[in-house]
Design an enzyme around this catalytic site. Structure first.
Site, PDB file in Angstrom:
ATOM      1  N   TYR A  59       0.894  -1.080  -0.474  1.00  0.00           N
ATOM      2  CA  TYR A  59       0.213  -0.199   0.191  1.00  0.00           C
ATOM      3  C   TYR A  59       1.470   1.070   0.213  1.00  0.00           C
ATOM      4  CZ  TYR A  59      -4.500   2.633   0.583  1.00  0.00           C
ATOM      5  OH  TYR A  59      -5.262   3.273   0.895  1.00  0.00           O
ATOM      6  N   LYS A 114     -20.898 -20.052  -9.637  1.00  0.00           N
ATOM      7  CA  LYS A 114     -20.847 -19.797 -10.491  1.00  0.00           C
ATOM      8  C   LYS A 114     -19.346 -19.448  -9.849  1.00  0.00           C
ATOM      9  CE  LYS A 114     -21.706 -19.277 -15.016  1.00  0.00           C
ATOM     10  NZ  LYS A 114     -22.220 -20.559 -16.011  1.00  0.00           N
ATOM     11  N   GLU A 156     -25.217 -13.757 -16.450  1.00  0.00           N
ATOM     12  CA  GLU A 156     -26.091 -14.542 -15.701  1.00  0.00           C
ATOM     13  C   GLU A 156     -27.547 -14.423 -15.442  1.00  0.00           C
ATOM     14  OE1 GLU A 156     -25.720 -19.117 -14.943  1.00  0.00           O
ATOM     15  OE2 GLU A 156     -23.772 -17.402 -15.675  1.00  0.00           O
ATOM     16  N   ASP A 157     -28.162 -15.475 -15.664  1.00  0.00           N
ATOM     17  CA  ASP A 157     -29.184 -16.171 -15.068  1.00  0.00           C
ATOM     18  C   ASP A 157     -30.541 -14.167 -15.381  1.00  0.00           C
ATOM     19  OD1 ASP A 157     -28.689 -17.887 -14.399  1.00  0.00           O
ATOM     20  OD2 ASP A 157     -28.985 -17.973 -12.693  1.00  0.00           O
ATOM     21  N   ASP A 182     -25.590 -18.652 -19.714  1.00  0.00           N
ATOM     22  CA  ASP A 182     -27.253 -19.126 -20.164  1.00  0.00           C
ATOM     23  C   ASP A 182     -26.912 -19.582 -22.423  1.00  0.00           C
ATOM     24  OD1 ASP A 182     -26.804 -18.950 -17.043  1.00  0.00           O
ATOM     25  OD2 ASP A 182     -28.371 -17.442 -17.817  1.00  0.00           O
ATOM     26  N   GLY A 216     -35.825 -18.940 -26.958  1.00  0.00           N
ATOM     27  CA  GLY A 216     -35.530 -18.178 -25.478  1.00  0.00           C
ATOM     28  C   GLY A 216     -33.472 -17.945 -25.636  1.00  0.00           C
ATOM     29  N   ALA A 217     -33.021 -17.374 -25.064  1.00  0.00           N
ATOM     30  CA  ALA A 217     -31.116 -17.035 -24.977  1.00  0.00           C
ATOM     31  C   ALA A 217     -30.683 -18.251 -25.830  1.00  0.00           C
ATOM     32  CB  ALA A 217     -31.145 -16.475 -23.866  1.00  0.00           C
ATOM     33  N   ALA A 218     -30.422 -19.840 -25.054  1.00  0.00           N
ATOM     34  CA  ALA A 218     -29.873 -20.584 -25.030  1.00  0.00           C
ATOM     35  C   ALA A 218     -30.187 -20.959 -26.455  1.00  0.00           C
ATOM     36  CB  ALA A 218     -30.095 -21.269 -24.190  1.00  0.00           C
ATOM     37  N   ASN A 307     -35.464 -28.262 -18.379  1.00  0.00           N
ATOM     38  CA  ASN A 307     -33.908 -28.533 -16.952  1.00  0.00           C
ATOM     39  C   ASN A 307     -35.601 -28.560 -15.357  1.00  0.00           C
ATOM     40  OD1 ASN A 307     -32.214 -30.186 -16.125  1.00  0.00           O
ATOM     41  ND2 ASN A 307     -30.859 -28.144 -16.747  1.00  0.00           N
ATOM     42  N   ASN A 339     -23.204 -27.362 -18.641  1.00  0.00           N
ATOM     43  CA  ASN A 339     -22.173 -25.679 -18.711  1.00  0.00           C
ATOM     44  C   ASN A 339     -20.827 -25.863 -18.545  1.00  0.00           C
ATOM     45  OD1 ASN A 339     -24.345 -25.191 -19.873  1.00  0.00           O
ATOM     46  ND2 ASN A 339     -24.930 -22.830 -19.337  1.00  0.00           N
TER      47      ASN A 339
END
Length: 771
Positions: A59, A114, A156-157, A182, A216-218, A307, A339
């Site tokens: 520091y 994650k 994520e999500d 995702d 959807g996204a995937a 899922n 994933n």
């Protein structure tokens, strides 16, 4: 508490958990997250900060120097800070797992998880950031200003369609990789499986007709990636809840769906699947029916990835189409689209070449690397987790196992190479072969050992007896054993006492947990007669044996295992190691020709895994005993996925300083020299010499070890105890054991006051020894 369906064990007609549907309970999950320091993450220092001088360097005033250098040349941030190995895992909680919009704060446990996976699988550091807004513009604005702190951003999500806009805009305005796992993680792993499924069925990707159910996204990411792999746009039909996405459709459309609209007369999923080669589902349970499958082409490829329940189960699919190749998102079926096979390694490669972005070329490279790995021979430590068969490339193994230790050296290399070839790498790697070797050193091979053990036991459930069944931690471990699908847990104790503990905990005993009262058991006479026949010439009367079986739970439990009424035994929670072992040895002897000893696994983040022997039995072993311990410890190291390098430890190193004690160690080395075993070994040597190749190379270049020792054979029990008891309290190392090696039947004696998770690990080890 969720109950576990049971099936019947054909060999004993005993209920055991159905491993295909076993789940952790809410109580177990909450206890894990709350135990000790809450959550799953903490910050650890990478530099010593002990003295005032250390603080001055780290520091003020020392920190001013790197600040000034970075101000002059921003790229030096990668040299002087953690930026180059630091990823932010960011969510607003609008699509948490399959739970929906729970909000930013409720997403934090997932984001912490994650981050843990990044570290566990690819040694990537991370931090979770939960952004409390559902407005895409506000989210983008919050994240874009974080670029100086991180080497990459993992989104994520986040629900669709906002996730598309967020990722696209952040990729445009940030000069570090931005990756929505995702979307792309699912797409990359599914693409790898598709490559291999097409190979097995003799299909050419360009000519393959594929139907994606879900938009959807995937699903959108999967469509884009398989097109990049070579599937022609006209051969891909996408469906959503309103049917086929065709050109001219206006209802329920957006710009991302429109990009995959095709000219077709098909209007329903059933129509689209007529003659199709591949079904790729990212939708809901039951959306693919047997009748739909009958309409598909020969050898159909089914990726049912909804899922927690797939669009159709593998059993249902094969009942109507035995020629199908089936993958799901579930870990309890073959071919899991997981994933974790992608995102840690994708970022590892991207960070190491300082990529400005993650582009299609890098995703395609990752998919091909995963596909190629599945075609190669499976390492023994991974193959043992199979369903009683050797895992090999074929219809039920088209995607690598998530715990394959080769992932770390394959996928990042492919990603880094693609980044360099596509021009987005800012620090190219000249020697990719060397880079692969360095990646192998980032993770310890034995880190996967316990999960490999758990998987092997799940596929071959065991009946494990817990001798001290009235203790709370033992009861929790037994419940965890059953819930994990590892087999039947037998608690030895009084029903009313166990019932009281269970009631106080507010839980119930699931199917797969049995209670046996030793005094009231119908087997006590049989056990006593067997024990009397075994020990009658050693001074024991029949009534002595009868009393031991009735009153000593260790003796009763050991008799169960010895007579085949259970596969393995766990004890030690309430009694010292020596006392517990004395009761066990009444019924179970050492394996003829073997040495009974304790093997402790020490797992450290920096130095990896080291096995220490003997940590339980021999106070001062002679040369022959030391040599046998070395042989058996080396064999155990191989089972844990290590290439054994055995060091015989002492206070002296090759005769310096001189003393009489190291004599037995030298004689043990001579005994091995005479038989030339198939593992590296040497000694006697001090611990620092064994573990530090540079020190060894400078002072003892004749030493036969080619790397840091990973099996330490101790000269005596005193030294072994001091080492394994002190190190966990002085460092961040974790110890597992001592694991008993050398008994005729599997028995593990756990240290007193061991945590529930560690008790479960030891029970799994005992079960594994019985396979």
């Amino acid at each position: 508490m969720q109950e576990i369906p049971i099936i019947m064990d054909d060999t004993r007609n005993t209920p055991v958990p159905d491993t295909r549907t076993a789940r952790v309970t809410a109580e177990e999950a909450l206890a894990m997250h709350a135990e000790g320091r809450p959550g799953k993450l903490e910050i650890r220092l990478t530099k010593p900060l002990i003295t005032a001088r250390d603080l001055s360097l780290a520091y003020s005033p020392g920190v001013a120097e790197p600040c000034l250098r970075i101000a002059e040349n921003p790229s030096l941030a990668y040299d002087y800070t953690s930026k180059g190995n630091f990823v932010a895992v960011i969510s607003n909680g609008t699509a948490v797992l399959g739970l929906g919009n729970l909000g930013a704060l409720a997403s934090k446990p997932v984001m912490e998880g994650k981050v843990a996976l990044f570290k566990r699988f690819a040694d990537v550091d991370g931090i979770d950031l939960c952004v409390d807004t559902e407005d895409a513009g506000e989210f983008i604005n919050a994240v874009k200003y974080l670029a100086p702190s991180f080497g990459g951003i993992n989104l994520e999500d986040i629900k669709a369609p906002e996730c598309f806009e967020i990722e696209q805009r952040l990729r445009e305005i940030m000069d570090i990789p931005v990756f929505h796992d995702d979307q792309h993680g699912t797409a990359i792993v599914a693409a790898a499986g598709l490559i291999n499924a097409c190979h097995l069925t003799g299909r050419v990707l360009a000519d393959t007709r594929l139907v994606i159910n879900g938009a959807g996204a995937a699903a959108i990411a999967c469509a884009e990636l398989v097109k990049a792999l070579g599937i022609r746009p006209e051969n891909l039909i996408m469906c959503d809840t309103k049917g086929v996405i065709y050109r001219g459709r206006t209802e329920g459309m957006n710009q991302w769906k429109s990009g995959h609209a095709v000219a077709t007369t098909a209007r329903s999923l059933t129509d689209a699947l007529d003659g199709a080669d591949v079904f790729l589902g990212l939708s809901v349970k039951g959306s693919l029916t047997p009748e739909m499958m009958r309409r598909m082409a020969p050898n159909p490829i089914i990726f049912a990835m909804a899922n927690p329940d797939p669009e159709i189960t593998p059993e249902e699919a094969r009942a109507v189409r035995p020629d199908a190749i089936v993958a799901t998102g579930r870990s309890d079926y073959p071919n899991q689209v997981n994933n974790v096979l992608c995102f840690p390694f994708m970022f590892r490669g991207a960070l190491d070449v300082r990529a400005r972005t993650i582009n299609e070329a890098m995703k395609v490279a990752a998919a091909h690397a995963l596909a190629q790995l599945a075609r190669e021979e499976v390492p023994e430590e991974v193959a043992r987790s199979g369903t009683g068969r050797r895992l090999a490339f074929g219809p039920e193994y088209i995607i690598p196992n998530a715990f394959d230790p080769r992932l770390i050296s394959r996928v990042p290399v492919a990603v880094a190479k693609a980044a360099m070839e596509s021009g987005v790498a800012q620090r190219p790697i000249a020697d990719l072969a060397r880079y692969a070797r360095e990646l192998n050193l980032r993770l310890d091979a034995a880190a996967n050992a316990l999960e490999t053990i758990h998987e092997a036991v799940r596929e071959n459930p065991r009946r494990v007896v817990f001798a001290e069944g009235e203790e709370e931690r033992i009861i929790r471990a037994a419940i965890g054993f059953a819930n994990a699908g590892l087999g039947t847990a037998v608690l030895v104790g009084r029903e009313e006492r166990i019932g009281a503990v269970v009631a106080a905990l507010g839980i119930g005993l699931p199917p797969g947990v049995e209670v046996i009262n030793a005094r009231l058991s119908g087997h006590t006479t049989r056990y006593a007669e067997w024990l009397y026949a075994k020990r009658q010439r050693e001074g024991f009367l029949f009534r002595d044996c009868q009393r031991l079986v009735n009153q000593d739970r260790n003796v009763f439990a050991a008799c169960m295992v010895a007579m085949g009424d259970a596969d393995a035994l766990v004890t030690g929670e309430t009694r010292s190691f020596s006392v517990a072992l004395e009761g066990v040895r009444m019924a179970i002897d050492p394996t003829p020709g073997k040495v009974l000893f304790g093997l402790t696994m020490m797992v450290a983040r920096r130095s990896g895994t080291v096995l220490v022997a003997d940590t339980a039995i021999h106070e001062r072993p002679d040369a022959a005993t030391l040599a046998q311990i070395a042989r058996d410890a080396a064999a155990a190291a191989r089972r844990f996925g290590l290439v054994p390098r055995v060091a015989f430890l002492s206070f002296s190193t090759f005769g310096d300083p001189k003393g009489s004690i190291p004599g037995s160690v030298r004689d043990a080395v001579k005994l091995l020299d005479a038989e030339k075993p198939d593992f590296e070994y040497d000694g006697e040597m001090a611990a620092d010499v064994a573990l530090n190749p540079k020190l060894r190379g400078a002072l003892y270049p004749f030493c036969r070890l080619t790397g840091p020792a990973n099996v330490l054979v101790m000269p005596g029990l005193h030294a072994a105890h001091i080492l394994t008891k002190a190190v966990p309290h002085l460092t961040s190392a974790t110890t597992i054991g001592p694991v008993l090696v050398g008994l005729e039947k599997p028995v593990q004696i756990v240290p007193m006051q061991l945590g529930v998770s560690q008790l479960l690990d030891m029970a799994s080890v005992a079960a594994y020894q019985s396979l």
